[in-house]
Design a protein around this motif. Structure first.
Motif, PDB file in Angstrom:
ATOM      1  N   LEU A1166       1.038  -0.916  -0.427  1.00 48.22           N
ATOM      2  CA  LEU A1166      -0.341  -0.260  -0.014  1.00 48.22           C
ATOM      3  C   LEU A1166       0.940   1.264   0.080  1.00 48.22           C
ATOM      4  N   THR A1169       2.229   1.402  -3.538  1.00 51.26           N
ATOM      5  CA  THR A1169       1.977   2.092  -4.323  1.00 51.26           C
ATOM      6  C   THR A1169       1.130   3.885  -4.149  1.00 51.26           C
ATOM      7  N   SER A1170       1.251   4.212  -2.990  1.00 48.57           N
ATOM      8  CA  SER A1170       1.031   5.598  -2.338  1.00 48.57           C
ATOM      9  C   SER A1170       1.949   6.028  -2.431  1.00 48.57           C
ATOM     10  N   THR A1173       2.126   6.957  -6.815  1.00 51.16           N
ATOM     11  CA  THR A1173       0.968   8.325  -7.114  1.00 51.16           C
ATOM     12  C   THR A1173       1.333   9.451  -7.069  1.00 51.16           C
ATOM     13  N   PHE A1174       1.777   9.676  -5.938  1.00 53.66           N
ATOM     14  CA  PHE A1174       2.692  10.872  -4.585  1.00 53.66           C
ATOM     15  C   PHE A1174       3.513  11.299  -6.445  1.00 53.66           C
TER      16      PHE A1174
END
Length: 1193
Positions: A1166, A1169-1170, A1173-1174
């Protein structure tokens, strides 16, 4: 909460599939009635399905068919195994747990993991089970099924995790208790014995460690071979070959000698250093005869050799008595020094175990008691006193002292009744017990918050009655009553006693008890009723006896012309109260002709006797014999203390007795109860049909049609010969009588809360009905008549072994089918069942007729044909008038119809609340007179009209039969609700019970289903298939009571209690006792630091090094199969502390670690993935803003 509203506008609810094709169930005999006044019945029903859950709670009594015994000397709890696969674990009073193996295989041996809260069981299906005792409901953690060898003996050393398992082939396997997996280390029988031995040594019968060295295992073989196996060197230290078979071995605590018991009744003492021959051989009970030879003795099945610090060693053994003395009872022998004490037992010894202070086998044992498990009892002997007294058993192990024949269960009793019964019963307790505390004192138990007074009553074959305190899931006997003391003892060889032989004439069929008035009524198998009153004072009393004739002389069946001179009942057209209470059958007006042979089965003591405090007999009612034929057994009973009346019935008719004035006020046949409202058209039969039926009855026909007919009936219906089913009222003669049956009565009925039926003879035919219209030839009746010398009753059977009695031509399969298969409704064939039996009775305040404005005392009568009859009563209410003026019986009122035999009545007010029967407040008739306060009767009435303000008059009547339940509105007699309970089976027991401040109808069906219905709407709330196969014992002893509880006799010696209340199931854990208590293991004596650290033996021994997979390898997979238990991970968490729990805790920790690692991996993914995205958004923002000037932002 669901709201029901029923608007009655003259058209009542019709019964689906109603009997006789009646369009309405609210009218007599199916005829329409006048429209009742419109009325709204608004009942707030609070019970829903979520209020119900069925589960077992506790089991009381002695373990049926016990097989094994074990004791934890640290936790001080005892385990008993049974042949049916049950395990009973006992601690201090209140700590009582029952476990059941799913396989049902017999338990061969039990082994506690001492102070670990676990138990190993070895079963006859060659499976080992590990039970977790650290929870209130023990569960199986592991099972190990042996595939190729049969288990014969197990041994688990103290503080060891390796279990030795001996087999029938003579091999010894080793099981890891933690993983329940076999070790690769095996001691093969051919390696244990010498190669030169030509015979197989037999199964392993003993395994034990040497007290000197845990690395030496002593193996005993049945054939007489003993081997000490060196586990490290994997070879035998010594081998002993003895001529006699070995049954057991016991070590001296120093390990310098051991004792063996043998099949010839001898004990041998061996020295491990010199094994050529025993250095001592004794025959404890073998005396030297005149010719110099010793007496032959029975085998000594077990011996225990225990040392004591301050006295000589104890040698305790079972068996070994001489064969010559016939009739000697089983005995336990205690040899202490030169003294030999023989304790004779009432039953054969199954197993015994000596209780010692220390769990270490290499310390002085200091025995203080011996537990003896008998076939039907459990006793504990105190070894610390020279006379060896027994401890008083705190458990109810004597329920089966005489076979149980009926049960009754009362919850939420008056709080003062239990202390009074206990104080009276305590005066008659046995003495001579040991003064020390009961040694089996493990576990913890506290009184739960959901407790209330409960009493269980058991009736027995010897005529005794036992009252038990059943509060808070315990069982303690309060009081014992012997009904046989009312009668003269039958003399063998004289009169009725000659026919009786060694049977049980006093056996109890049913009981009726009012806890408020303390009136107690007992129905016996000899067609007798005893009424008891309670008194706290002893008194000189003489019991009054009444004789009632509910059947007439059998000559009427042979020729109808003889009937006219002996009327027994009122005229067919006479239904006024006067002929009933002036009926010539009352004892005061017997005819001279009838008095010649009209004698009861038993003789009541006619002299003044001194009776102790407690229940004292006040009245005995007996049905009379006629021409050598026995009276029909009583099938229904009800008593009301407020009215002072007692009603009972059988398959011949109904009788009502005024027990205050000691008179019979009504004695009438069932047919005469109807008057003009008889719902049946009872037609005569053609002579040909009569002859065929008589022939069939005489020859005990076994044609398929008759078998199917019998199979299609339930045990609560009575089968009668078709040829005798003619209506007596159509004859020109008076309705004289219902004739005696031509053989023993065979009527089975389960009524209210009591078992009504006893099996008589398996060859018995059912009762015959009234006299025939067409005179028969002499051959028919004479062929079916029983000879005068034939015993009228067989030995009274307990509820544990009664079976439905069918003609001899029927097979066992047909017997079972007759109980379990569906049948047509009881009222579907009037040809077969025109003679009705009274199946249930209920006194209460009701409306005898539709026109009644106020409730009056009434008697509700239910029959085996599903008919409900209401009889109004006129009872003087003034105290003085009640003692002198007669009670009159009005003509029959309402007649209603249901499918199947009627089982239960109950009354509700129009708010749905249960209306209790009126009762008299108890007063001691033997108390000293107080001139200022004369004794008068104080009555408590629960009138229907007094409990309802909004609805005025009226009440609801709940009627339950074998197939249906109906709710009627009184006085209009309109049927509000109807529910067909079952189509494929039939109800055995039904009762209206209170639960959660409301009421419901509880039913137990023949197919094993337990059901509850809401009241008054009869909505199904619960339907559980509790018993997969119907058990006749359970069917005859099942009892419902208030607060969602019930019980039944699960075996001939045990009572099983169950609950159908969700609230009680939720609080069950709180109410049960704890089996395991955290206790520190006692320190070993006289051991240094290193010895204490490594276990305390002279030679340190690492079993893991020898038996582990690294050293011994894996066992063959085909040898045994591991089966995970139902305890699961949660059970493993609870189960483990100490040596056995290390691996279990490690596995739990590993599972938890794996779960955490999985969660960590998810979190990492997780976060990645974060982060991606950032990064993406940051790059887009950078591209958007890179060409802008600072002032453009």
């Amino acid at each position: 909460m669901k709201k029901f509203r029923k608007v009655l506008d003259g058209l009542t609810t019709s019964s689906p599939g109603g009997t006789m094709g009646s369009p309405s169930c609210g009218s007599a005999a199916g005829t329409p009635t006048a429209a009742p006044t419109p009325k709204d019945i608004d009942v707030q029903e609070t019970l829903v399905s979520e209020n119900f859950q069925l589960c077992k709670t506790v089991r009381h009594g002695f373990t049926y068919q016990p097989t094994a015994l074990a004791f934890d000397p640290v936790q001080k709890i005892l385990a008993i195994g049974s042949r049916s696969g049950g395990v009973r674990i006992l601690g201090r009073p209140g700590v009582d747990c029952y476990c059941q193996h799913e396989s049902g295989a017999a338990v061969l041996q039990l082994q506690f993991l001492i102070n670990e809260g676990a138990l190993v069981t070895a079963c006859a299906d060659d499976t080992l089970h590990l039970w977790n005792l650290r929870q209130r409901r023990p569960a199986v953690l592991h099972s190990l099924k042996f595939n190729r060898e049969r288990i014969t003996f197990c041994h688990l050393p103290f503080q060891s995790k390796w279990l030795y398992v001996g087999t029938e082939r003579g091999n010894t396997h080793i099981v890891n208790i933690e993983s329940f997996i076999l070790s690769g280390y095996v001691i093969m029988w051919n390696k244990a014995i010498e190669l030169s031995t030509k015979t197989h040594p037999g199964p392993v019968v003993h395994l034990s460690d040497s007290p000197k060295d845990e690395g030496k295992l002593l193996i005993g073989f049945e054939g007489g071979t003993i081997v000490q196996w060196d586990l490290r060197a994997k070879k035998a230290d010594f081998r002993i070959y003895y001529d006699e078979a070995i049954h057991s071995v016991s070590w001296h605590h120093e390990g310098k000698q051991f004792m063996c018991s043998h099949s010839d009744g001898s004990l041998t003492l061996w020295n491990p250093r010199n094994t050529t021959k025993p250095f001592q051989v004794t025959f404890p009970h073998g005396k030297i005869q005149k010719d110099g030879r010793k007496e032959s003795c029975k085998p000594i099945l077990k011996v225990e050799y225990k040392t004591s610090r301050n006295s000589e060693p104890f040698v305790i053994f079972s068996g070994g008595l001489s064969y010559d003395k016939a009739g000697r009872r089983p005995a336990l022998t205690i040899m202490h020094g030169k003294a030999i004490t023989v304790l004779e037992m009432d039953y054969p010894i199954v197993e015994f175990m000596v209780l010692c202070d220390t769990p270490y086998i290499n310390e002085i044992q200091e025995p203080y008691a011996v537990v003896v498990l008998l076939e039907k009892d459990l006793i504990v002997v105190d070894l610390t006193q020279s006379n060896f007294p027994v401890f008083e058993n705190p458990y109810p192990m004597d329920i089966h002292e005489s076979p149980v024949t009926c049960t009754a269960y009362f919850a939420d009793c008056p709080p003062d009744i239990i202390p009074i019964l206990y104080s009276i019963g305590a005066k008659h307790k046995k003495t001579g017990y040991s003064q020390k505390e009961w040694p089996i004192a493990g576990g913890t138990w506290t009184l739960g918050s959901h407790t209330y007074p409960e009493i269980i009553i058991t009736g027995h074959a010897d005529g005794s009655i036992k009252f038990w305190d059943a509060s808070a899931f315990t069982l303690q006997m309060l009081y014992k009553l012997k009904t046989s003391k009312v009668f003269e003892k039958p003399k063998l060889g004289e009169g009725r006693g000659a026919d009786l032989g060694e049977e049980d004439p006093f056996a109890v069929q049913m009981v009726s008890w009012c806890p408020h008035s303390r009136i107690f009524c007992v129905v016996g198998i000899s067609a007798h009723i005893i009424l008891y009153r309670f008194s706290k004072y002893d008194a000189n009393t003489q019991t009054v006896s009444l004789e009632v004739r509910l059947q007439c002389e059998p000559e009427d069946i042979i020729t109808p012309s003889e009937n006219e001179n002996n009327p027994c009942f009122s005229e067919p057209g006479s239904h006024s109260p006067q002929p009933h209470h002036q009926n010539p059958v009352s004892p005061g007006s017997r005819t001279p002709d009838g008095a010649k042979d009209s004698t009861p089965f038993l003789k009541v003591k006619d002299k003044m006797v001194r009776v102790p405090p407690g229940y004292q007999s006040d009245l005995v009612i007996q049905l009379l014999w006629v021409d050598g034929e026995p009276p029909q057994q009583i099938t229904s009973l009800d008593i009301n203390s407020a009215y002072g009346l007692l009603a009972f019935g059988n398959c011949n008719g109904l009788a009502v007795v005024d027990y205050i004035q000691k008179t019979v006020i009504l004695c009438i046949s069932t047919v005469d109860l109807y008057g003009a409202t008889d719902p049946y058209q009872r037609l005569t039969r053609s002579p040909r049909r009569n002859r065929q039926s008589t022939s069939g009855l005489t020859e005990l026909t076994d044609n398929q049609q008759s078998i199917d007919m019998e199979r299609s009936k339930s045990p609560t219906s009575v089968h009668y010969p078709t040829s005798l089913h003619n209506d007596p009222r159509i004859l020109p003669e008076p309705v004289a009588s219902l004739r005696a049956s031509h053989c023993s009565p065979v009527f089975y009925l389960l009524d209210n809360d009591h078992v009504n039926g006893h099996c008589t003879s398996p060859t018995s035919q059912p009762c015959s009905a009234g006299k025939p219209r067409i005179p028969m030839g002499p051959e028919g009746p004479r062929l079916t008549r029983r000879g005068p010398g034939r015993p009228p009753f067989r030995k009274a059977q307990s509820a544990a072994c009664m079976e439905i009695s069918l003609p001899v031509s029927h097979t066992e399969e047909s017997r079972e089918n007759s109980f379990s298969r569906s049948r047509s409704s009881s009222v579907s064939s009037i040809d077969r069942d025109t003679k009705e039996a009274i199946t249930t009775l209920q006194f209460g305040e009701s409306y005898g007729r539709k026109s009644d404005a106020l409730p009056t005392p009434c008697l509700w009568v239910g029959t085996s044909l599903g008919v409900v009859i209401l009889i109004p009563l006129s009872i003087p209410m003034d105290h003085e008038e009640r003692l002198e003026d007669p009670v009159t019986v009005g003509p029959s009122g309402a007649v209603q119809m249901l499918k199947g035999s009627v089982l239960r009545f109950a009354f509700l007010d129009c708010n749905g609340a249960l209306i209790q029967s009126p009762y008299e407040i108890w007063r001691d008739q033997n108390a000293p007179e107080d001139p200022d306060r004369p004794r008068r009767r104080k009555l408590v009435h629960f009138s229907p009209s007094s409990s309802q303000d909004a609805f005025g008059e009226g009440h609801l009547t709940v009627v339950c039969s074998e197939r249906q339940a109906k709710v009627f509105l009184m006085p209009s007699q309109s049927c509000l609700f109807v529910h067909n309970i079952t189509e494929s089976s039939f109800v055995l027991r039904a009762d209206v019970v209170s639960l959660c401040n409301s009421v419901c109808l509880a039913c137990f069906c023949a197919n094993g289903h337990v059901m509850t219905l809401s009241l008054p709407s009869l909505r199904p709330l619960m339907d559980v298939n509790y018993l997969p196969l119907t058990d006749m014992r359970i069917a005859r002893t099942f009892c419902f009571t208030n607060e969602g509880q019930a019980l039944y006799l699960s075996s001939p010696t045990e009572i099983q209690r169950i609950t159908y209340s969700q609230e009680m199931c939720d609080n069950l854990q709180e109410m049960l006792g704890e089996l395991f208590t955290p206790i520190e293991t006692p320190e070993a004596q006289n051991r240094g630091f290193l010895k204490g650290f490594f276990g305390g033996n002279a030679h340190t021994f690492d079993r893991e090094e020898l038996f582990g997979e690294a050293a011994a390898g894996k066992a063959s997979r085909s040898l045994a199969q591991h089966i995970p238990g139902q305890g699961g991970v949660e059970g493993m968490k609870v189960a483990a502390s100490g040596v056995v729990g290390d691996l279990a805790r490690a596995r739990v920790a590993l599972d938890e670690r794996g779960q955490r690692l999985g969660e960590l991996e998810e979190r990492t993914t997780l976060m990645m993935t974060s982060a991606e995205t950032f990064s993406k958004h940051a790059h887009e923002l950078m591209l958007k803003c890179k060409d802008k000037k600072w002032y453009q932002f």
